[in-house]
Scaffold this active site. Sequence first.
Site, PDB file in Angstrom:
ATOM      1  N   ARG A   1      40.638  18.046  69.038  1.00  0.00           N
ATOM      2  CA  ARG A   1      39.791  19.002  69.056  1.00  0.00           C
ATOM      3  C   ARG A   1      39.930  19.832  70.387  1.00  0.00           C
ATOM      4  O   ARG A   1      40.401  19.135  71.311  1.00  0.00           O
ATOM      5  CB  ARG A   1      38.253  18.316  69.014  1.00  0.00           C
ATOM      6  CG  ARG A   1      37.228  19.469  69.241  1.00  0.00           C
ATOM      7  CD  ARG A   1      36.121  18.609  69.193  1.00  0.00           C
ATOM      8  NE  ARG A   1      34.795  19.901  69.538  1.00  0.00           N
ATOM      9  CZ  ARG A   1      33.524  19.516  69.882  1.00  0.00           C
ATOM     10  NH1 ARG A   1      33.295  18.117  69.889  1.00  0.00           N
ATOM     11  NH2 ARG A   1      32.752  20.315  70.123  1.00  0.00           N
ATOM     12  N   HIS A   2      39.645  21.091  70.469  1.00  0.00           N
ATOM     13  CA  HIS A   2      39.920  21.751  71.520  1.00  0.00           C
ATOM     14  C   HIS A   2      38.842  21.317  72.715  1.00  0.00           C
ATOM     15  O   HIS A   2      37.973  20.570  72.598  1.00  0.00           O
ATOM     16  CB  HIS A   2      39.877  23.513  71.485  1.00  0.00           C
ATOM     17  CG  HIS A   2      38.425  23.624  71.064  1.00  0.00           C
ATOM     18  ND1 HIS A   2      37.242  23.876  71.948  1.00  0.00           N
ATOM     19  CD2 HIS A   2      37.793  24.076  70.119  1.00  0.00           C
ATOM     20  CE1 HIS A   2      36.077  24.018  71.085  1.00  0.00           C
ATOM     21  NE2 HIS A   2      36.483  24.327  69.978  1.00  0.00           N
TER      22      HIS A   2
ATOM     23  N   TYR B   1      26.456  27.402  68.300  1.00  0.00           N
ATOM     24  CA  TYR B   1      27.564  27.354  67.154  1.00  0.00           C
ATOM     25  C   TYR B   1      28.517  28.578  67.417  1.00  0.00           C
ATOM     26  O   TYR B   1      28.199  29.546  67.589  1.00  0.00           O
ATOM     27  CB  TYR B   1      26.852  27.751  65.939  1.00  0.00           C
ATOM     28  CG  TYR B   1      26.178  26.613  65.215  1.00  0.00           C
ATOM     29  CD1 TYR B   1      26.504  26.154  64.058  1.00  0.00           C
ATOM     30  CD2 TYR B   1      25.101  25.662  65.956  1.00  0.00           C
ATOM     31  CE1 TYR B   1      26.116  24.849  63.285  1.00  0.00           C
ATOM     32  CE2 TYR B   1      24.534  24.514  65.517  1.00  0.00           C
ATOM     33  CZ  TYR B   1      25.143  24.360  64.174  1.00  0.00           C
ATOM     34  OH  TYR B   1      24.356  22.964  63.486  1.00  0.00           O
ATOM     35  N   THR B   2      29.905  28.086  67.701  1.00  0.00           N
ATOM     36  CA  THR B   2      30.776  28.875  67.914  1.00  0.00           C
ATOM     37  C   THR B   2      31.984  28.848  66.697  1.00  0.00           C
ATOM     38  O   THR B   2      32.775  28.165  66.678  1.00  0.00           O
ATOM     39  CB  THR B   2      31.559  28.410  69.230  1.00  0.00           C
ATOM     40  OG1 THR B   2      30.546  28.116  70.112  1.00  0.00           O
ATOM     41  CG2 THR B   2      32.359  29.530  69.941  1.00  0.00           C
TER      42      THR B   2
ATOM     43  N   ARG C   1      40.775  29.192  71.919  1.00  0.00           N
ATOM     44  CA  ARG C   1      40.389  27.988  72.518  1.00  0.00           C
ATOM     45  C   ARG C   1      41.295  26.849  71.773  1.00  0.00           C
ATOM     46  O   ARG C   1      41.606  25.902  72.435  1.00  0.00           O
ATOM     47  CB  ARG C   1      39.092  27.647  72.094  1.00  0.00           C
ATOM     48  CG  ARG C   1      38.382  27.820  71.027  1.00  0.00           C
ATOM     49  CD  ARG C   1      36.972  27.807  71.070  1.00  0.00           C
ATOM     50  NE  ARG C   1      36.174  27.888  69.571  1.00  0.00           N
ATOM     51  CZ  ARG C   1      36.125  28.827  68.947  1.00  0.00           C
ATOM     52  NH1 ARG C   1      36.434  30.139  69.323  1.00  0.00           N
ATOM     53  NH2 ARG C   1      35.232  28.775  67.764  1.00  0.00           N
TER      54      ARG C   1
ATOM     55  N   GLU D   1      37.515  27.465  62.743  1.00  0.00           N
ATOM     56  CA  GLU D   1      36.018  26.752  62.661  1.00  0.00           C
ATOM     57  C   GLU D   1      35.359  27.432  61.433  1.00  0.00           C
ATOM     58  O   GLU D   1      35.417  28.481  61.187  1.00  0.00           O
ATOM     59  CB  GLU D   1      35.339  27.051  64.055  1.00  0.00           C
ATOM     60  CG  GLU D   1      33.998  26.477  64.036  1.00  0.00           C
ATOM     61  CD  GLU D   1      34.008  24.993  64.076  1.00  0.00           C
ATOM     62  OE1 GLU D   1      34.285  24.555  62.651  1.00  0.00           O
ATOM     63  OE2 GLU D   1      33.848  24.213  64.842  1.00  0.00           O
ATOM     64  N   TRP D   2      34.237  26.552  61.137  1.00  0.00           N
ATOM     65  CA  TRP D   2      33.232  27.162  60.248  1.00  0.00           C
ATOM     66  C   TRP D   2      32.861  28.509  60.399  1.00  0.00           C
ATOM     67  O   TRP D   2      32.401  28.751  61.659  1.00  0.00           O
ATOM     68  CB  TRP D   2      32.154  26.255  59.865  1.00  0.00           C
ATOM     69  CG  TRP D   2      31.079  26.316  58.632  1.00  0.00           C
ATOM     70  CD1 TRP D   2      30.854  27.158  58.442  1.00  0.00           C
ATOM     71  CD2 TRP D   2      30.891  24.996  57.881  1.00  0.00           C
ATOM     72  NE1 TRP D   2      30.085  26.844  57.029  1.00  0.00           N
ATOM     73  CE2 TRP D   2      30.197  25.525  56.859  1.00  0.00           C
ATOM     74  CE3 TRP D   2      31.115  23.739  58.067  1.00  0.00           C
ATOM     75  CZ2 TRP D   2      29.652  24.616  55.825  1.00  0.00           C
ATOM     76  CZ3 TRP D   2      30.618  22.860  57.045  1.00  0.00           C
ATOM     77  CH2 TRP D   2      29.851  23.501  56.232  1.00  0.00           C
TER      78      TRP D   2
ATOM     79  N   TYR E   1      29.964  30.834  60.772  1.00  0.00           N
ATOM     80  CA  TYR E   1      28.503  30.802  60.846  1.00  0.00           C
ATOM     81  C   TYR E   1      27.962  31.962  60.452  1.00  0.00           C
ATOM     82  O   TYR E   1      26.690  31.766  60.361  1.00  0.00           O
ATOM     83  CB  TYR E   1      28.334  30.144  62.219  1.00  0.00           C
ATOM     84  CG  TYR E   1      28.726  28.760  62.530  1.00  0.00           C
ATOM     85  CD1 TYR E   1      28.579  27.688  61.867  1.00  0.00           C
ATOM     86  CD2 TYR E   1      29.470  28.767  63.721  1.00  0.00           C
ATOM     87  CE1 TYR E   1      29.341  26.427  62.152  1.00  0.00           C
ATOM     88  CE2 TYR E   1      30.266  27.554  64.027  1.00  0.00           C
ATOM     89  CZ  TYR E   1      30.072  26.366  63.254  1.00  0.00           C
ATOM     90  OH  TYR E   1      30.664  25.120  63.550  1.00  0.00           O
TER      91      TYR E   1
ATOM     92  N   ARG F   1      35.598  17.621  61.393  1.00  0.00           N
ATOM     93  CA  ARG F   1      34.857  16.593  60.558  1.00  0.00           C
ATOM     94  C   ARG F   1      34.835  16.851  59.536  1.00  0.00           C
ATOM     95  O   ARG F   1      34.785  16.064  58.521  1.00  0.00           O
ATOM     96  CB  ARG F   1      33.554  16.263  61.446  1.00  0.00           C
ATOM     97  CG  ARG F   1      33.610  15.918  62.712  1.00  0.00           C
ATOM     98  CD  ARG F   1      32.255  15.728  63.459  1.00  0.00           C
ATOM     99  NE  ARG F   1      32.010  16.993  63.894  1.00  0.00           N
ATOM    100  CZ  ARG F   1      30.351  17.508  63.741  1.00  0.00           C
ATOM    101  NH1 ARG F   1      29.663  16.663  63.348  1.00  0.00           N
ATOM    102  NH2 ARG F   1      30.393  18.580  64.323  1.00  0.00           N
TER     103      ARG F   1
END
Length: 238
Positions: free
Chosen positions: A15-16, A27-28, A72, A106-107, A109, A188
Amino acid sequence: MSDANATTPRVFIARHGETEWAKNGRYTGRTDIELTPNGVNQVSSTARQLVGRRRLLDPATVARVWVSPRKRAQQTFQILFGADSNSSGTATIDSDKVSLTEDIAEWHYGDYEGLKTDEIKAKRKDRGLDKETPWNIWRDGCEGGESAQEVSDRLDRLISQIRDVQRPCMNGEANADVALVAHGHILRAFVKRWLGYPLHTPLEMMLEPGAIGILSYKNKNINEPAFSVGLALPPLDD
């Protein structure tokens, strides 16, 4: 002839480090922000202690690396494996082994980008949603962003590529470790799909900024994916 140092292939999930939004619980997803100074220190500490020759994550055993395209994550990859890390005992990864891919981004959002969990739930409640059960991203996904199924589909695509790399090497025929450098939520989610669980399956997990986790296989069997709940470190150099 097999490599004497080869073992059952592993998947390292990294993970970053910390960002300002992560520090504040926002949420990023697609917002492209860099690590904080503390985030750089988190990853640097992990690199010094866990990455390098005869360490937990030995670049010599890594066959492929997949990295999220977000700044990131790329910054984290460079700290873990880049030229600047050599002074701390790590080693570089050949560029032809590294792929940037949205499959481990990432998801997305959507409408929830930049919000905190309580803010998301309040906005949904104001619109008359979630009257019976509270919002759960693993089940409900994100309005204007990705559904859980869309995330699951892209992770399955990546897992298929990983299994293609590792399938011929289950008995140490060659080093076939892989590494993923990405984000807390998607990694995750990756663990759930690695184990074959739908994303809505309850499985409480923690992965701190700058942390590294390990997945592999039971019994050297490609059909028995598993995760490690404990590990033994390689012996120290003489």
